[in-house]
Design a protein around this motif. Sequence first.
Motif, PDB file in Angstrom:
ATOM      1  N   VAL A  21       0.658  -1.039  -0.051  1.00 57.08           N
ATOM      2  CA  VAL A  21      -0.046  -0.020  -0.134  1.00 57.08           C
ATOM      3  C   VAL A  21       0.811   1.163   0.013  1.00 57.08           C
ATOM      4  CG1 VAL A  21      -1.823  -1.099   1.319  1.00 57.08           C
ATOM      5  CG2 VAL A  21      -0.145  -0.061   2.678  1.00 57.08           C
ATOM      6  N   PRO A  22       0.162   2.252  -0.288  1.00 55.30           N
ATOM      7  CA  PRO A  22       1.076   3.694  -0.370  1.00 55.30           C
ATOM      8  C   PRO A  22       1.743   3.917   1.073  1.00 55.30           C
ATOM      9  CG  PRO A  22      -0.838   4.012  -1.899  1.00 55.30           C
ATOM     10  CD  PRO A  22      -0.954   2.401  -1.010  1.00 55.30           C
ATOM     11  N   VAL A  23       2.680   4.249   1.323  1.00 56.63           N
ATOM     12  CA  VAL A  23       3.455   4.747   2.385  1.00 56.63           C
ATOM     13  C   VAL A  23       3.816   6.184   2.475  1.00 56.63           C
ATOM     14  CG1 VAL A  23       4.849   4.227   4.418  1.00 56.63           C
ATOM     15  CG2 VAL A  23       3.829   2.215   3.052  1.00 56.63           C
ATOM     16  N   ALA A  24       3.674   7.020   3.593  1.00 58.88           N
ATOM     17  CA  ALA A  24       4.116   8.237   3.403  1.00 58.88           C
ATOM     18  C   ALA A  24       5.076   8.318   4.790  1.00 58.88           C
ATOM     19  CB  ALA A  24       2.948   9.309   3.615  1.00 58.88           C
ATOM     20  N   LEU A  25       6.343   8.958   4.318  1.00 63.62           N
ATOM     21  CA  LEU A  25       7.031   9.130   5.591  1.00 63.62           C
ATOM     22  C   LEU A  25       7.475  10.723   5.474  1.00 63.62           C
ATOM     23  CD1 LEU A  25       9.346   8.377   7.350  1.00 63.62           C
ATOM     24  CD2 LEU A  25      10.899   7.996   5.571  1.00 63.62           C
ATOM     25  N   ARG A  26       7.293  11.245   6.701  1.00 65.40           N
ATOM     26  CA  ARG A  26       7.923  12.457   6.940  1.00 65.40           C
ATOM     27  C   ARG A  26       8.881  12.702   8.267  1.00 65.40           C
ATOM     28  NH1 ARG A  26       5.124  12.647   3.287  1.00 65.40           N
ATOM     29  NH2 ARG A  26       3.264  13.579   2.709  1.00 65.40           N
ATOM     30  N   MET A  27       9.935  13.128   7.874  1.00 68.93           N
ATOM     31  CA  MET A  27      10.991  13.167   8.898  1.00 68.93           C
ATOM     32  C   MET A  27      11.348  14.637   8.941  1.00 68.93           C
ATOM     33  SD  MET A  27      14.430  11.102   9.179  1.00 68.93           S
ATOM     34  CE  MET A  27      13.334   9.762   9.490  1.00 68.93           C
ATOM     35  N   ALA A  28      11.564  15.524   9.973  1.00 68.70           N
ATOM     36  CA  ALA A  28      11.985  16.897  10.054  1.00 68.70           C
ATOM     37  C   ALA A  28      12.653  17.106  11.306  1.00 68.70           C
ATOM     38  CB  ALA A  28      10.787  17.646  10.064  1.00 68.70           C
ATOM     39  N   VAL A  29      13.740  17.964  11.205  1.00 70.03           N
ATOM     40  CA  VAL A  29      14.225  18.256  12.465  1.00 70.03           C
ATOM     41  C   VAL A  29      13.814  19.680  12.916  1.00 70.03           C
ATOM     42  CG1 VAL A  29      16.585  18.987  13.617  1.00 70.03           C
ATOM     43  CG2 VAL A  29      16.543  17.132  12.065  1.00 70.03           C
ATOM     44  N   ARG A  30      13.255  19.766  14.115  1.00 70.58           N
ATOM     45  CA  ARG A  30      12.716  20.973  14.643  1.00 70.58           C
ATOM     46  C   ARG A  30      13.100  21.302  16.040  1.00 70.58           C
ATOM     47  NH1 ARG A  30       7.926  18.164  12.390  1.00 70.58           N
ATOM     48  NH2 ARG A  30       7.130  19.295  10.614  1.00 70.58           N
ATOM     49  N   GLY A  31      13.758  22.189  16.110  1.00 73.16           N
ATOM     50  CA  GLY A  31      14.784  22.779  17.252  1.00 73.16           C
ATOM     51  C   GLY A  31      15.463  21.476  17.746  1.00 73.16           C
ATOM     52  N   GLU A  32      15.243  21.183  18.933  1.00 73.41           N
ATOM     53  CA  GLU A  32      16.010  19.714  19.481  1.00 73.41           C
ATOM     54  C   GLU A  32      15.732  18.628  19.255  1.00 73.41           C
ATOM     55  OE1 GLU A  32      19.352  20.297  20.602  1.00 73.41           O
ATOM     56  OE2 GLU A  32      19.207  22.602  19.699  1.00 73.41           O
ATOM     57  N   ARG A  33      14.585  18.413  18.355  1.00 75.97           N
ATOM     58  CA  ARG A  33      13.771  17.156  18.545  1.00 75.97           C
ATOM     59  C   ARG A  33      13.974  16.847  16.719  1.00 75.97           C
ATOM     60  NH1 ARG A  33      11.742  16.045  23.328  1.00 75.97           N
ATOM     61  NH2 ARG A  33      10.768  14.220  22.845  1.00 75.97           N
ATOM     62  N   LEU A  34      13.932  15.278  16.936  1.00 68.28           N
ATOM     63  CA  LEU A  34      13.589  14.805  15.531  1.00 68.28           C
ATOM     64  C   LEU A  34      12.209  14.288  15.467  1.00 68.28           C
ATOM     65  CD1 LEU A  34      14.803  13.629  12.642  1.00 68.28           C
ATOM     66  CD2 LEU A  34      15.513  11.798  13.950  1.00 68.28           C
ATOM     67  N   GLU A  35      11.347  14.557  14.453  1.00 68.95           N
ATOM     68  CA  GLU A  35      10.003  14.453  14.456  1.00 68.95           C
ATOM     69  C   GLU A  35      10.022  13.200  13.266  1.00 68.95           C
ATOM     70  OE1 GLU A  35       7.930  15.116  16.720  1.00 68.95           O
ATOM     71  OE2 GLU A  35       9.169  16.744  17.616  1.00 68.95           O
ATOM     72  N   VAL A  74       6.711   9.594  16.240  1.00 64.18           N
ATOM     73  CA  VAL A  74       7.778   9.444  17.012  1.00 64.18           C
ATOM     74  C   VAL A  74       8.308  10.843  17.195  1.00 64.18           C
ATOM     75  CG1 VAL A  74      10.055   8.323  17.250  1.00 64.18           C
ATOM     76  CG2 VAL A  74       8.295   7.022  16.515  1.00 64.18           C
ATOM     77  N   SER A  75       8.965  11.164  18.445  1.00 63.76           N
ATOM     78  CA  SER A  75       9.353  12.345  18.773  1.00 63.76           C
ATOM     79  C   SER A  75      10.654  11.990  19.478  1.00 63.76           C
ATOM     80  CB  SER A  75       8.508  13.420  19.329  1.00 63.76           C
ATOM     81  OG  SER A  75       9.281  14.520  19.583  1.00 63.76           O
ATOM     82  N   LEU A  76      11.771  12.198  19.118  1.00 68.90           N
ATOM     83  CA  LEU A  76      13.077  12.029  19.548  1.00 68.90           C
ATOM     84  C   LEU A  76      14.154  13.190  20.212  1.00 68.90           C
ATOM     85  CD1 LEU A  76      14.218   9.026  17.457  1.00 68.90           C
ATOM     86  CD2 LEU A  76      12.995   8.923  19.706  1.00 68.90           C
ATOM     87  N   PRO A  77      14.438  13.554  21.279  1.00 69.54           N
ATOM     88  CA  PRO A  77      15.172  14.572  21.507  1.00 69.54           C
ATOM     89  C   PRO A  77      16.658  14.353  20.898  1.00 69.54           C
ATOM     90  CG  PRO A  77      14.986  12.974  23.505  1.00 69.54           C
ATOM     91  CD  PRO A  77      14.187  12.574  22.580  1.00 69.54           C
ATOM     92  N   LEU A  78      17.405  15.298  20.482  1.00 72.44           N
ATOM     93  CA  LEU A  78      18.629  15.475  19.807  1.00 72.44           C
ATOM     94  C   LEU A  78      19.687  15.533  21.004  1.00 72.44           C
ATOM     95  CD1 LEU A  78      18.135  17.595  16.717  1.00 72.44           C
ATOM     96  CD2 LEU A  78      17.903  15.058  16.890  1.00 72.44           C
ATOM     97  N   ARG A  79      19.437  15.973  22.279  1.00 76.27           N
ATOM     98  CA  ARG A  79      20.294  16.000  23.168  1.00 76.27           C
ATOM     99  C   ARG A  79      19.740  15.139  24.246  1.00 76.27           C
ATOM    100  NH1 ARG A  79      22.331  17.301  19.339  1.00 76.27           N
ATOM    101  NH2 ARG A  79      23.337  19.245  18.811  1.00 76.27           N
TER     102      ARG A  79
END
Length: 416
Positions: free
Chosen positions: A344-358, A408-413
């Motif tokens: 099936v179609p899969v959509a991936l969005r990944m962005a660095v926003r401030g000190e977090r990886l979304e 998923v939201s991951l802190p970069l620090r």
Amino acid sequence: MYGGRALRPLVARATWRRWAYLIMGGALLLPYWILSMAVIPRLAPTGRGGLGTLLIAALTLLAPVPAVFVTGLVPAVRVLEGTAVKELVGGPITEHTIVAARSWAGRCRTASWFSVHLGVGVLVSGLSLGILSAAVALVLLPLFSWRHERTLLYRWDQSWAQVLGPVIAVVLIVCLVYVIVAAGSLLARLAPRLLGPTPAERLTAAEERAMRLAERNRLARELHDSVGHALSIVTLQAGAAGRVLHSDPEFARQALGAIEESARSALQDLDHVLGLLREDETSKAPQPTLADLGALLNQTRMAGVELEADIDGDLAQIPAAVSREAYRIVQEGLTNALRHAGKVPVALRMAVRGERLEVEMTNPIEPDGEQGGSSGGGRGLRGIRERVTVLRGQMTAGPDGRRWRIDVSLPLRSIP
């Protein structure tokens, strides 16, 4: 029935094994007494009276006590005593793993046990020697005459002493057996407290078990994410190649090439995990990071999946630990979609926003919305959640209308 239970210790193997352990304690104490008898009288002044003699005798008798305790402080004594107790005494101590004492608390407990073993052992040994000798004499009493200077084999005198002698001998032996049973039971109860692990050792063992469990879980996640993803891709590619093998040979050739590449990647990941299990430095290949994300997405597209990827931000600036876990999270999210929803179609969005990886992944699901509860057992989502938890991030997963959504939201620090 009660009488049978009362007489059972007389023939129980545990009784005689514990007796052997107690006799061993008495034998171990004997050299200390021999040394005490050789040294203490020589240190005493000559010409001592009756009180002095009693004092020397008391010192000779008690001098081995501190020496025995000091001997018990040797770390290896705990292993030797623990092994002997497990084999001969038994009881709850058999459930514990006995190791050399690592702390002074453990050494003092072992020294206390060693002192108890030798002290109780010498008492039982003395009683055994005295009672068994007396029992032999009492059993032979009817066969000898005690009215002459020389005790020769004689006729039956019909005296009460001769009649009661064998009976008393049996009673003494039975009493000795029950003394052995009581002493053995006492040692069996004391063993876990004095030879078992101290609270500090229990805490250390629990921490070691937790570390081993965490390592096993990590390796399980590595296998599930890497090899599981590769096998899912290979399954789809093989199915697609089989369907168009005659109508579109060129596509089938490309699919076979993709299968080869996926299998090679899976073998590398498997070799990496096996290297971790063997602690073999030569086979620990670097783990993939977000720098390898392009190859992962292309591999998924070659399996016939319509994949839309929107990457915003400089992935090269993401810390290595976060980058490795984020790669595995995306890999498992794609595997989850392939395994439970198909191509099936899969959509991936990944962005660095401030000190977090979304990270956001979505794909269509069936109207019943049970993608996460299919036959896979939920290990993929559990693995993602474990990775997110290790990094102190946040995660949500579940149906969003007619689409399955993972956020998923991951802190970069590091977060204090």
